[in-house]
Motif scaffolding. Structure first.
Motif, PDB file in Angstrom:
ATOM      1  N   SER A 155       2.479 -26.798 -40.246  1.00  0.00           N
ATOM      2  CA  SER A 155       1.161 -26.705 -40.222  1.00  0.00           C
ATOM      3  C   SER A 155       0.405 -27.790 -39.208  1.00  0.00           C
ATOM      4  N   GLY A 161       5.188 -28.718 -51.505  1.00  0.00           N
ATOM      5  CA  GLY A 161       4.881 -28.509 -50.286  1.00  0.00           C
ATOM      6  C   GLY A 161       3.489 -28.513 -49.701  1.00  0.00           C
ATOM      7  N   PRO A 184       9.124 -23.520 -44.105  1.00  0.00           N
ATOM      8  CA  PRO A 184      10.635 -23.177 -43.644  1.00  0.00           C
ATOM      9  C   PRO A 184      11.427 -23.507 -44.730  1.00  0.00           C
ATOM     10  N   TRP A 185      11.337 -24.315 -45.742  1.00  0.00           N
ATOM     11  CA  TRP A 185      12.248 -24.869 -46.676  1.00  0.00           C
ATOM     12  C   TRP A 185      11.930 -24.061 -48.103  1.00  0.00           C
ATOM     13  N   HIS A 240       4.995 -25.598 -27.689  1.00  0.00           N
ATOM     14  CA  HIS A 240       3.931 -25.785 -26.841  1.00  0.00           C
ATOM     15  C   HIS A 240       4.264 -27.019 -25.788  1.00  0.00           C
ATOM     16  N   LYS A 267      -3.285 -23.475 -32.961  1.00  0.00           N
ATOM     17  CA  LYS A 267      -4.511 -23.873 -33.646  1.00  0.00           C
ATOM     18  C   LYS A 267      -5.530 -22.791 -33.169  1.00  0.00           C
ATOM     19  N   MET A 315       7.058 -33.899 -49.122  1.00  0.00           N
ATOM     20  CA  MET A 315       8.088 -34.970 -49.015  1.00  0.00           C
ATOM     21  C   MET A 315       8.012 -35.888 -47.796  1.00  0.00           C
ATOM     22  N   GLY A 329       2.741 -15.903 -43.886  1.00  0.00           N
ATOM     23  CA  GLY A 329       1.403 -16.483 -43.790  1.00  0.00           C
ATOM     24  C   GLY A 329       1.157 -16.941 -42.493  1.00  0.00           C
ATOM     25  N   GLY A 341       7.267 -26.252 -33.745  1.00  0.00           N
ATOM     26  CA  GLY A 341       7.260 -25.907 -35.168  1.00  0.00           C
ATOM     27  C   GLY A 341       8.170 -24.663 -35.447  1.00  0.00           C
ATOM     28  N   VAL A 354      10.547 -33.215 -54.157  1.00  0.00           N
ATOM     29  CA  VAL A 354      11.066 -32.299 -55.191  1.00  0.00           C
ATOM     30  C   VAL A 354      12.751 -32.301 -54.916  1.00  0.00           C
ATOM     31  N   THR A 410       2.711 -19.848 -26.734  1.00  0.00           N
ATOM     32  CA  THR A 410       4.260 -20.593 -27.173  1.00  0.00           C
ATOM     33  C   THR A 410       5.339 -19.610 -26.887  1.00  0.00           C
TER      34      THR A 410
HETATM   35  C1  LIG Z   1       4.350 -22.280 -32.850  1.00  0.00           C
HETATM   36  C2  LIG Z   1       3.459 -21.653 -33.782  1.00  0.00           C
HETATM   37  C3  LIG Z   1       2.227 -21.333 -33.434  1.00  0.00           C
HETATM   38  C4  LIG Z   1       1.487 -20.834 -34.566  1.00  0.00           C
HETATM   39  N1  LIG Z   1      -0.077 -20.687 -34.364  1.00  0.00           N
HETATM   40  C5  LIG Z   1      -0.668 -20.072 -35.380  1.00  0.00           C
HETATM   41  C6  LIG Z   1      -1.884 -19.974 -34.886  1.00  0.00           C
HETATM   42  O1  LIG Z   1      -2.496 -20.122 -33.673  1.00  0.00           O
HETATM   43  N2  LIG Z   1      -2.923 -19.131 -35.907  1.00  0.00           N
HETATM   44  C7  LIG Z   1      -2.315 -19.250 -37.083  1.00  0.00           C
HETATM   45  O2  LIG Z   1      -3.322 -18.725 -37.952  1.00  0.00           O
HETATM   46  N3  LIG Z   1      -1.349 -19.351 -37.540  1.00  0.00           N
HETATM   47  C8  LIG Z   1      -0.231 -19.943 -36.483  1.00  0.00           C
HETATM   48  N4  LIG Z   1       0.966 -20.016 -36.763  1.00  0.00           N
HETATM   49  C9  LIG Z   1       1.459 -19.944 -38.308  1.00  0.00           C
HETATM   50  C10 LIG Z   1       1.294 -21.113 -39.195  1.00  0.00           C
HETATM   51  O3  LIG Z   1       1.367 -22.463 -38.636  1.00  0.00           O
HETATM   52  C11 LIG Z   1       2.104 -21.254 -40.366  1.00  0.00           C
HETATM   53  O4  LIG Z   1       1.935 -19.943 -41.019  1.00  0.00           O
HETATM   54  C12 LIG Z   1       1.448 -22.059 -41.382  1.00  0.00           C
HETATM   55  O5  LIG Z   1       1.450 -23.426 -40.942  1.00  0.00           O
HETATM   56  C13 LIG Z   1       2.680 -22.207 -42.623  1.00  0.00           C
HETATM   57  O6  LIG Z   1       2.291 -23.191 -43.441  1.00  0.00           O
HETATM   58  P1  LIG Z   1       2.985 -23.615 -44.742  1.00  0.00           P
HETATM   59  O7  LIG Z   1       2.334 -24.205 -45.899  1.00  0.00           O
HETATM   60  O8  LIG Z   1       3.860 -22.302 -45.314  1.00  0.00           O
HETATM   61  O9  LIG Z   1       4.271 -24.372 -44.353  1.00  0.00           O
HETATM   62  P2  LIG Z   1       4.387 -26.110 -43.664  1.00  0.00           P
HETATM   63  O10 LIG Z   1       3.306 -26.376 -43.006  1.00  0.00           O
HETATM   64  O11 LIG Z   1       5.854 -26.133 -42.877  1.00  0.00           O
HETATM   65  O12 LIG Z   1       4.582 -26.845 -44.989  1.00  0.00           O
HETATM   66  C14 LIG Z   1       5.439 -26.740 -46.075  1.00  0.00           C
HETATM   67  C15 LIG Z   1       5.819 -28.128 -46.449  1.00  0.00           C
HETATM   68  O13 LIG Z   1       6.572 -28.319 -47.590  1.00  0.00           O
HETATM   69  C16 LIG Z   1       7.172 -29.633 -47.728  1.00  0.00           C
HETATM   70  N5  LIG Z   1       8.420 -29.593 -48.406  1.00  0.00           N
HETATM   71  C17 LIG Z   1       9.699 -28.949 -48.124  1.00  0.00           C
HETATM   72  N6  LIG Z   1      10.574 -29.040 -49.055  1.00  0.00           N
HETATM   73  C18 LIG Z   1      10.016 -29.718 -50.015  1.00  0.00           C
HETATM   74  C19 LIG Z   1      10.632 -30.806 -50.976  1.00  0.00           C
HETATM   75  N7  LIG Z   1      11.644 -30.304 -51.424  1.00  0.00           N
HETATM   76  N8  LIG Z   1       9.479 -31.611 -51.881  1.00  0.00           N
HETATM   77  C20 LIG Z   1       8.442 -31.819 -51.162  1.00  0.00           C
HETATM   78  N9  LIG Z   1       8.175 -31.218 -49.902  1.00  0.00           N
HETATM   79  C21 LIG Z   1       8.666 -30.161 -49.468  1.00  0.00           C
HETATM   80  C22 LIG Z   1       7.472 -29.941 -46.030  1.00  0.00           C
HETATM   81  O14 LIG Z   1       7.896 -31.202 -45.538  1.00  0.00           O
HETATM   82  C23 LIG Z   1       6.220 -29.147 -45.277  1.00  0.00           C
HETATM   83  O15 LIG Z   1       5.161 -30.112 -45.102  1.00  0.00           O
HETATM   84  C24 LIG Z   1       2.047 -20.700 -36.106  1.00  0.00           C
HETATM   85  C25 LIG Z   1       3.304 -21.137 -36.313  1.00  0.00           C
HETATM   86  C26 LIG Z   1       3.832 -21.884 -35.449  1.00  0.00           C
HETATM   87  C27 LIG Z   1       5.440 -22.212 -35.675  1.00  0.00           C
END
Ligand SMILES: Cc1cc2nc3c(=O)[nH]c(=O)nc-3n(C[C@H](O)[C@H](O)[C@H](O)COP(=O)(O)OP(=O)(O)OC[C@H]3O[C@@H](n4cnc5c(N)ncnc54)[C@H](O)[C@@H]3O)c2cc1C
Length: 525
Positions: A46, A14, A237-238, A262, A51, A38, A381, A344, A201, A299
């Motif tokens: 993200s 990820g 999300p995965w 948004h 933001k 992926m 997170g 998102g 993966v 949002t």
């Molecule tokens: C509407 C909204 C507003 C938000 N606003 C804020 C805010 O203002 N401030 C704040 O601090 N937080 C905010 N957040 C929360 C923040 O955006 C998330 O907590 C954060 O982006 C999560 O990051 P992540 O790395 O866990 O997930 P992701 O960014 O989803 O990354 C996971 C990645 O894993 C990859 N992946 C999945 N399966 C596989 C696989 N089998 N092989 C390879 N890759 C794979 C996916 O393609 C993806 O890119 C908000 C969230 C949302 C939805």
């Protein structure tokens, strides 16, 4: 752990903020790190956030004091490490006595018992108390504290309906979310990590002391195998899909997927502050100055069952946001004013909360060592807590390796962020002096994206023509080459929606021409 012949110590699934943040931290401690994403980096949650580096004022009503405190303290640490892609912002919170709580917050339940005559309304003294805590929990040094605004005279009251006469104003920070991810990935690579984009993966085999991981190039379909001593599941999300389908753990932990959308309109007000609007349904939304000429509004909170279903802003969500904003702005907007939307999915740790709004925004890290080599699963997170999450992850990872060094990321700038917090204007001036053909708007865009690297993007150019092909809206061949060489961009959408937001200014034909050029460059290479 036994010394097997592996490609990596740590392999991260990820390339969102959590995966890239952990990759950076772990590489800086001497671990041999690989990361597979992926799609494009930050292609999922993200790049779809509001933001904000924020403590989350509303989470105080859920008594999430530890989370809010950690995030508040973190804001200034992050701001110092990336003054190009993050900056302070003031939030104007218009007050009206009819504003209501979300019914299920612990605070609203207590107030319903103690002050039943309020009938779920949020009293002004409670907002003041919340802002007092917000000002004082997080050891502010750079950001100014709360003040009050007379909306009948201040510019911030001009576009707001007359029934709002008074507002509170407090501080949080803006962050270019998708650039934050890419800069963490770059820094990780500078420290030895291998970052693989468009690499999925597809399966794993667990051995006593290592993992065998099957990868697929999602552009070519080519399969490949790597070996790693430990896995990190940062699939957002995965995360559940990885646990159940790719790693097949016997785990009951899960995420709750909550979609947030948004809308973007042409600029709706003439100042650089944001609005924090409270609705009659207890929810809140922000209206934020965006990309100079636009306003970002969001949002929503909607359950989203399946991560493989691409989140989009539904007509219902769009209309909800339009109606919410119209409750505040004098000049009503309609769905025709919406120039772009994005959506998102929040991968929230499933804590059994009743409503999507109430589900915790805190993170949970779980190491599984049952049946062989370890895997760390990341649940929940926020962008704001990504560095702290990475540090907590390393505290769980380090015992599985010898000689891992300690915490180091606080105070270390991200690429291009090695200048003072108030140094943006000076950098813009310097860039315009060294490259006289770059105007103020263009220079600002480059400095806000690349910081001290802006001059490396422009290189030895003596004129705009030296920057090669002009793709429109100040996007040049030199910049696109930089993004392809240094920032993992492969397609036009990576460039115009995640490395910058020029998709708001370029038309479909220009974006298609850029895409064709990028594909041809890759083929030629
Ligand atoms: C509407 C909204 C507003 C938000 N606003 C804020 C805010 O203002 N401030 C704040 O601090 N937080 C905010 N957040 C929360 C923040 O955006 C998330 O907590 C954060 O982006 C999560 O990051 P992540 O790395 O866990 O997930 P992701 O960014 O989803 O990354 C996971 C990645 O894993 C990859 N992946 C999945 N399966 C596989 C696989 N089998 N092989 C390879 N890759 C794979 C996916 O393609 C993806 O890119 C908000 C969230 C949302 C939805």
């Amino acid at each position: 752990m036994a010394d097997v012949e592996t490609d990596f110590d740590l392999f991260i699934i990820g390339g969102g903020i959590n995966g890239c943040g952990i990759a950076r931290d772990a590489s800086g401690r001497g671990l041999k790190v690989g990361l597979a994403e992926m799609n494009d980096l930050a292609s999922a949650t993200s790049s779809a956030s509001t933001k904000l580096f924020h403590g989350g004022l509303r989470y105080l009503e859920y008594f999430e004091v530890r989370l809010v405190r950690e995030a508040l303290i973190e804001r200034e640490t992050l701001l110092r490490a990336m003054p190009h892609i993050s900056w302070p912002m003031r939030f104007v919170l218009p007050y009206h006595k009819d504003m209501r709580f979300e019914g299920s917050t612990p605070t609203s339940k207590i107030l319903n018992i103690m002050m039943p005559w309020m009938k779920g309304r949020r009293p002004a003294w409670l907002i003041r108390l919340g802002l007092f805590m917000y000002d004082n929990l997080g050891g502010r040094k750079i950001l100014p504290g709360t003040s009050t605004v007379d909306l009948t005279t201040a510019p911030e009251g001009k576009g707001i309906e007359d029934r709002f006469e008074f507002a509170y104003e407090y501080s949080d920070c803006w962050i270019e979310d998708s650039r934050l991810v890419v800069l963490n990935a770059r820094d990780a690579e500078n420290r030895g990590a291998k970052i693989m984009v468009r690499t999925k993966v597809t399966s794993t085999i667990r051995h006593e002391d290592h993992w065998v991981v099957q990868l697929e190039d999602t552009d070519t379909g080519e399969a490949r195998t790597i070996r790693a001593k430990m896995l990190v599941n940062a699939a957002g999300p995965w995360v559940g899909d990885i646990i159940q389908q790719k790693v097949r753990l016997n785990s009951t932990e899960g995420v709750r997927l909550v979609r947030g959308s948004h809308i973007v309109t042409k600029r709706l007000f003439d100042h650089d502050k944001c609005y924090f609007f409270q609705g009659t349904d207890g929810r809140i939304i922000f209206a934020i100055p965006y990309e100079t000429d636009f306003t970002l509004i969001g949002t929503t909170d909607a359950e989203h069952d399946d991560p493989s279903v691409k989140p989009v802003c539904t007509d219902e969500e769009r209309d909800y946001l339009v109606a919410f904003a119209n409750g505040y702005f004098k000049q009503d907007i309609t769905s025709d004013d919406v120039v772009w939307t994005y959506s998102g999915v929040r991968p929230l740790y499933d804590d059994g909360a009743q409503s999507a709004t109430a589900a915790t925004r805190d993170y949970t890290l779980k190491v599984d060592t049952n049946g062989g080599a370890p895997i760390l699963n990341i649940f929940g997170g926020k962008i704001t807590t990504y560095r702290r999450l990475a540090q907590s992850a390393l505290a769980k990872i380090s015992p599985h390796f010898d000689g891992v060094t300690g915490d180091w990321t606080a105070g270390v700038p991200l690429p291009g962020g090695d200048f003072p917090v108030d140094g943006v204007d000076a950098l813009i001036r310097d860039l315009m002096r060294d490259y006289p053909f770059v105007d103020a708007r263009w220079a600002k865009r480059l400095v806000r994206a690349y910081g001290t690297d802006a001059k490396n993007v422009l290189g030895m150019a003596k004129s705009a023509a030296d920057l090669g092909q002009d793709f429109g809206a100040t996007l040049t061949e030199a910049e696109v080459r930089w993004l392809m060489d240094k920032e993992y961009a492969r397609r036009a959408e990576d460039v115009v929606w995640r490395r910058n937001k020029l998709g708001l200014r370029l038309n479909d034909m220009q974006i298609a021409a850029l895409d064709a050029w990028m594909v041809s460059q890759r083929e030629a290479a």
